[in-house]
Write a protein that holds these residues in place. Structure first.
Motif, PDB file in Angstrom:
ATOM      1  N   ASN A   1     -18.116  26.296 108.986  1.00  0.00           N
ATOM      2  CA  ASN A   1     -17.165  27.389 108.925  1.00  0.00           C
ATOM      3  C   ASN A   1     -15.906  26.956 108.196  1.00  0.00           C
ATOM      4  OD1 ASN A   1     -15.374  29.576 109.507  1.00  0.00           O
ATOM      5  ND2 ASN A   1     -16.921  30.198 111.032  1.00  0.00           N
ATOM      6  N   PHE A   2     -15.532  27.766 107.187  1.00  0.00           N
ATOM      7  CA  PHE A   2     -14.373  27.393 106.392  1.00  0.00           C
ATOM      8  C   PHE A   2     -13.060  27.502 107.164  1.00  0.00           C
ATOM      9  CE2 PHE A   2     -17.465  28.152 103.069  1.00  0.00           C
ATOM     10  CZ  PHE A   2     -17.196  27.109 102.203  1.00  0.00           C
ATOM     11  N   SER A   3     -13.097  28.210 108.292  1.00  0.00           N
ATOM     12  CA  SER A   3     -11.851  28.377 109.049  1.00  0.00           C
ATOM     13  C   SER A   3     -11.375  27.012 109.573  1.00  0.00           C
ATOM     14  CB  SER A   3     -12.068  29.352 110.194  1.00  0.00           C
ATOM     15  OG  SER A   3     -13.081  28.862 111.037  1.00  0.00           O
ATOM     16  N   SER A   4     -12.322  26.036 109.660  1.00  0.00           N
ATOM     17  CA  SER A   4     -11.899  24.716 110.120  1.00  0.00           C
ATOM     18  C   SER A   4     -11.808  23.734 108.967  1.00  0.00           C
ATOM     19  CB  SER A   4     -12.889  24.211 111.187  1.00  0.00           C
ATOM     20  OG  SER A   4     -14.202  24.307 110.691  1.00  0.00           O
ATOM     21  N   TYR A   5     -11.644  24.254 107.752  1.00  0.00           N
ATOM     22  CA  TYR A   5     -11.521  23.393 106.578  1.00  0.00           C
ATOM     23  C   TYR A   5     -10.355  23.925 105.744  1.00  0.00           C
ATOM     24  CZ  TYR A   5     -12.957  20.894 102.308  1.00  0.00           C
ATOM     25  OH  TYR A   5     -13.001  20.104 101.196  1.00  0.00           O
ATOM     26  N   PRO A   6      -9.136  23.552 106.083  1.00  0.00           N
ATOM     27  CA  PRO A   6      -7.938  24.187 105.508  1.00  0.00           C
ATOM     28  C   PRO A   6      -7.894  24.190 103.982  1.00  0.00           C
ATOM     29  CG  PRO A   6      -7.343  22.696 107.282  1.00  0.00           C
ATOM     30  CD  PRO A   6      -8.809  22.513 107.057  1.00  0.00           C
TER      31      PRO A   6
ATOM     32  N   ARG B   1      -9.896  27.099 102.665  1.00  0.00           N
ATOM     33  CA  ARG B   1      -9.820  28.317 103.463  1.00  0.00           C
ATOM     34  C   ARG B   1      -9.026  29.386 102.720  1.00  0.00           C
ATOM     35  NH1 ARG B   1      -7.786  26.741 109.059  1.00  0.00           N
ATOM     36  NH2 ARG B   1      -5.734  26.845 108.101  1.00  0.00           N
ATOM     37  N   ASN B   2      -9.513  30.604 102.776  1.00  0.00           N
ATOM     38  CA  ASN B   2      -8.813  31.739 102.185  1.00  0.00           C
ATOM     39  C   ASN B   2      -7.938  32.362 103.270  1.00  0.00           C
ATOM     40  OD1 ASN B   2      -7.991  34.032 100.835  1.00  0.00           O
ATOM     41  ND2 ASN B   2      -9.997  35.040 100.935  1.00  0.00           N
ATOM     42  N   ASP B   3      -6.738  31.802 103.404  1.00  0.00           N
ATOM     43  CA  ASP B   3      -5.857  32.230 104.494  1.00  0.00           C
ATOM     44  C   ASP B   3      -5.182  33.558 104.194  1.00  0.00           C
ATOM     45  OD1 ASP B   3      -5.828  30.766 106.744  1.00  0.00           O
ATOM     46  OD2 ASP B   3      -4.631  29.128 105.864  1.00  0.00           O
TER      47      ASP B   3
ATOM     48  N   THR C   1     -14.966  32.510 102.270  1.00  0.00           N
ATOM     49  CA  THR C   1     -13.967  31.550 102.728  1.00  0.00           C
ATOM     50  C   THR C   1     -12.921  32.208 103.621  1.00  0.00           C
ATOM     51  OG1 THR C   1     -12.771  31.962 100.678  1.00  0.00           O
ATOM     52  CG2 THR C   1     -14.169  30.010 100.756  1.00  0.00           C
TER      53      THR C   1
ATOM     54  N   GLY D   1     -16.099  33.647 106.752  1.00  0.00           N
ATOM     55  CA  GLY D   1     -15.916  32.297 107.271  1.00  0.00           C
ATOM     56  C   GLY D   1     -17.017  31.343 106.897  1.00  0.00           C
TER      57      GLY D   1
END
Lengths: 360, 508
Positions: free
Chosen positions: A184-189, A192-194, A270, A274
């Motif tokens: 999951n990209f949410s745990s890969y800053p 991550r597409n914030d 991303t 996620g």
């Protein structure tokens, strides 16, 4: 008796009045449908069109609008350029998937490196993935005169198969305890597409969509290439006379729409989604076709249309959870929008006339 | 000689939204009479005959055929009562043979073998050589017209309507056609003959009704009038003949050598070894019956069709393998025949259509961005210079009448200061006054030193404007000859004489 008569020049009024008229007709027909299903039509329509903006949960749902509208707008603008030129890319869904896979692969390949360049490189790879997938129908068309509608559409199903393979195979999360799906990209800053501004639902995809809309508008109205795109769609022989190489235009338009769809896929995987998963794609690529036409193939119109379509998504979800409306009914409702749009669209170029029985 | 009356037309009026096509038109045709309906483009000739043939219904007025009221609701009614029509544009299927095409137009066709025999019989009787088993796609325009005529004759008509029949024929074919029509007339078939070619009408027709803006302005006996008198009745004012400014012939501006290209059009004609040169200040007229490679020649010169580099040279510079943009840059502009969809995009505005070809030579782009203000200025110049009747530069091209759009498109190419100008059918569908103006500007450009190629099916036009004359026949170009001193007979022979006469001998 009523008779259709071609207007000497397209009606400016109906050009802009068509979308609102289509929305109103959709509400009426959709309301009738909901009533027939035993739901209170006004309540359903209020849930879909009003509540997401002004209702109780609007503070959250408003943000969801741009989250959903972003990819639709981004894809629809690319499609609209092609549609204007008479190039029918129906396979944006596949290009969207491939963009997500390409971009995510790049990010996952360097996991867990932290660098501010990673996300930019992923966006470029996403666009590249979509572009590659769109080049297949483009080159088959220019080389062998195949039909880009069929080829691009069928490639969607190929992309879906690759997506399934990716989420259960080569992109599967090694720490996922056997469940399908990537990390999951949410745990890969770094990848991550914030959200840039969460209350509005603004992430990089939304920024890209809005910027693309403005650029596409300038391209179509001010730039030579935009003129050529419009000319090729309206009068192919005049386009050749002007000096346009039709093959180059096919490659250009398919390429732009593929790249934008691929980019949308990357922003989605991303961000809101996620991770790469079997059911990662949700039909944005197909819905974008409706958005493109609802927006009159005009980039600024597409922005409005994208929000309207997002509203039916967000509101439709509300209606299905709160009022127990089946998903299929919502999809019919969205389909009606395109149907009525195309029907009312006749009035742009034609007008009704009372035919007087011509007797000598 | 007084003939019993066949058809009487009284006070016919027909209006379309925005235009009155016919207003209070009356005339009558006797049995066996060859009656001319004369008028400029847009004078209402076609609408009038469409009403007689049952394609269009009049708003008011009446017609009588042999003394009884005649109101055909559809062409089948007209045909049943003995009225037949040969259209200007043929409605034939190219992939079927002659007999099959004829059968398709009949309500209850006889067996093919019988029909073929009938076609042979009629074609011999009227001197219209035609082999019923040939594919229509392989026939010349003149032969296709014979198919249409024979299709009509098989119905044994009392009145035969012919809409601009000679525009697709060589002079020799015109002779054959006229012989046939005179024979029909002797046998009692009346002919309503629509044309704007006055010499033909003088030789063929017994009576003439002249229309102008939908009204009958005169009736006359063509033999007793001069062509000029009739022309002035048609136009309503004295005609001005274009004047030619004699320019010294300069160097070769356009050179074409041994140019062969395959036609991109189905059943089109490929160009075969076309060679010619045009000097500065010279006008080369290229005649030929439609479909003999005119469209292909225009495409090959404009750059839409490409060949080896040295096949086409503009001012000595090889451009044969370049596209339209590079050729314009080299100084060559071209104007195709088909206005809607080829020379112009019908749904785009005049400004956008001006940009379509003028972008290169008028410098209307900056770093790829369109200079719309500059394009608009150029558009307004064309509109003023060529007297284009339009509400403004921002209307769609399709909103203009054919003649007005043609004026605009001619202006667009002629005002770009090009050194080589190629035009296919410069005055097609344009009224006489505007046609004279367009021809004048062509001559003016030549006077200023441009090399001009005019491709046209109107021989009179070519003889008026061109210094040298050549004919395109089945994709081959004859050697250009000085126009001065050419006779109609010589031109006819250059055009390949009468197509299909050999076949006649086989049939006979």
């Amino acid at each position: 008796m009523l008779r259709l008569e071609k207007r000497p020049t397209p009606s400016r009024f109906w050009l802009y009045a068509t979308p609102p008229a289509a929305v109103i007709l959709t509400m009426i027909a959709g309301g009738t449908l909901f009533a027939a299903m035993g739901k209170a039509p006004l309540e359903v329509i209020r849930t879909i069109f009003w509540d997401p903006i002004f209702g109780e949960f609007a503070f959250y749902l408003r943000g969801q609008l741009l989250v959903k509208a972003g990819p639709l707008i981004l894809i629809a603008i690319g499609l609209a350029l092609g549609f204007r030129a008479g190039i029918w890319n129906i396979g944006a869904e596949g290009q969207y998937i491939m963009g997500a896979i390409f971009g995510a692969s790049v990010g996952l390949a360097v996991f867990p490196t932290e660098s501010r360049w990673i996300f930019s490189v992923m966006v470029v790879s996403g666009a590249f993935g979509g572009w590659v997938w769109a080049m297949i129908p483009a080159i088959l068309k220019t080389r062998f005169n195949t039909n880009e509608i069929l080829v691009s559409l069928m490639l969607v199903y190929v992309a879906e198969t690759i997506l399934a393979k990716a989420s259960t195979g080569f992109l599967k999360n090694p720490e996922g305890m056997g469940f399908p799906g990537s990390r999951n990209f949410s745990s890969y800053p770094a990848a991550r597409n914030d959200f840039i501004y969460e209350p509005l639902g603004l992430h990089w995809g939304g920024v890209a969509a809005l910027v693309t809309a403005v650029l596409a508008f300038i391209l179509l109205t001010r730039h030579q290439v935009g003129f050529q795109i419009r000319l090729a769609g309206q009068a192919p022989r005049a386009a050749r006379f002007h000096g346009i190489n039709p093959a180059r235009l096919v490659v250009l338009c398919m390429g732009i729409s593929g790249a934008l769809a691929g980019m949308a896929g990357l922003f989605e995987v991303t961000g809101p989604a996620g991770q790469i998963s079997i059911d990662f794609n949700t039909g944005y690529g197909f819905t974008a076709i409706i958005v493109a036409f609802l927006g009159r193939l005009n980039p600024l119109g597409i922005v409005l249309a994208g929000f309207l379509m997002a509203l039916t998504y967000v509101g439709g979800e509300m209606a299905s959870t709160n009022l127990g409306l089946p998903d299929a009914a919502i999809q019919v409702f969205q389909g009606m929008l395109l149907f009525f749009l195309l029907a009312v669209d006749v009035l742009t170029n034609y007008r009704f006339r009372l035919a007087v029985g011509a007797r000598a | 000689m007084t003939r019993p009356e066949l058809l009487r037309v009284e006070g016919i009026t027909k209006a379309y939204p925005g235009v009155v096509a016919n207003s209070d038109v009356s005339f009558s045709i006797g049995e066996g009479e060859i009656h001319a309906l004369l008028g400029e483009n847009g004078a209402g000739k076609s609408t009038m005959v469409k009403m007689i043939y049952g394609l269009v219904r009049p708003d008011s007025g009446q017609m009588t055929l042999r003394g009884t009221a005649y109101q055909p609701a559809k062409p089948a009614d007209a045909r049943r009562l003995g009225v037949a029509m040969v259209f200007q544009h043929f409605s034939l299927f190219e992939a079927l043979n002659v007999a099959e095409n004829v059968a398709l137009g009949m309500e209850s066709p006889p067996p093919m073998r019988e029909l073929a025999a009938k076609i042979r019989a009629v074609s011999e009787e009227y001197g219209l050589p035609l082999d019923p088993s040939r594919m229509v796609g392989d026939l010349s325009a003149g032969e296709r017209q014979r198919v249409e005529i024979i299709r009509c004759l098989l119905q044994d008509p009392k009145l035969l309507i012919m809409d601009e029949p000679t525009s697709v024929l060589t002079p020799q074919e015109v002779e054959i056609l006229f012989r046939t029509l005179r024979q029909l007339s002797r046998e009692g078939t009346a002919i309503l003959y629509i044309s704007h070619k006055l010499e033909e009408i003088k030789t063929l027709c017994d009576e003439a009704t002249i229309l102008r803006r939908g009204r009958v302005v005169a009736t006359c006996t063509p033999r007793e009038k001069t062509a000029r008198e009739m022309a002035e009745l048609m136009v309503g004012s004295a005609l001005k003949t274009p004047e030619r400014r004699q320019a010294a012939k300069g160097d070769v501006a356009l050179g074409v050598s041994d140019l062969s290209v395959a036609s991109p059009i189905p059943f089109g004609t490929s160009l075969k070894g076309v060679s010619f040169t045009v000097a500065k200040g010279e006008v080369l007229g290229i005649a030929g019956v439609a479909g003999n490679g005119q469209d292909e020649l225009l495409l090959a010169l404009s750059g839409e069709l490409q060949a080896a580099p040295d096949k086409v040279r503009v001012a000595g510079q090889p451009v044969g393998d370049r596209g339209p943009v590079d050729r314009r840059r080299a100084g060559l502009v071209a104007a195709p025949e088909d206005r809607y969809g080829h020379a112009a995009a019908a749904d785009m505005t005049l400004v956008e259509n001006a940009f379509l070809t003028a972008a290169v030579r008028k410098g209307l782009t900056r770093n790829g961005f369109v200079d719309w203000a500059g394009t608009r200025k150029f558009t307004e110049e064309i509109i003023a210079e060529y007297d284009v009747r339009t509400p403004g530069p921002d209307v769609a091209a399709r909103a203009l009448s054919g003649g007005n759009l043609q004026k605009f498109l001619m202006g667009r190419e002629l005002m770009q200061g090009a050194s080589v100008i190629v035009i296919n059918q410069p005055t097609w569908g344009v009224d006489a006054a505007a046609a004279a103006q367009i021809r004048q500007s062509i001559l003016d450009r030549a006077g200023e030193g441009a090399a001009v190629v005019v491709i046209s099916q109107d021989l009179d036009e070519l003889l008026e404007v061109s210094d040298t004359f050549a004919v395109l026949n089945e994709g081959r170009l004859t050697r250009p000859r000085p126009t001065e001193g050419l006779t109609m007979d010589e031109i006819g022979l250059m055009m390949g004489g009468a197509h299909g006469m050999e076949v006649a001998h086989h049939v006979g």
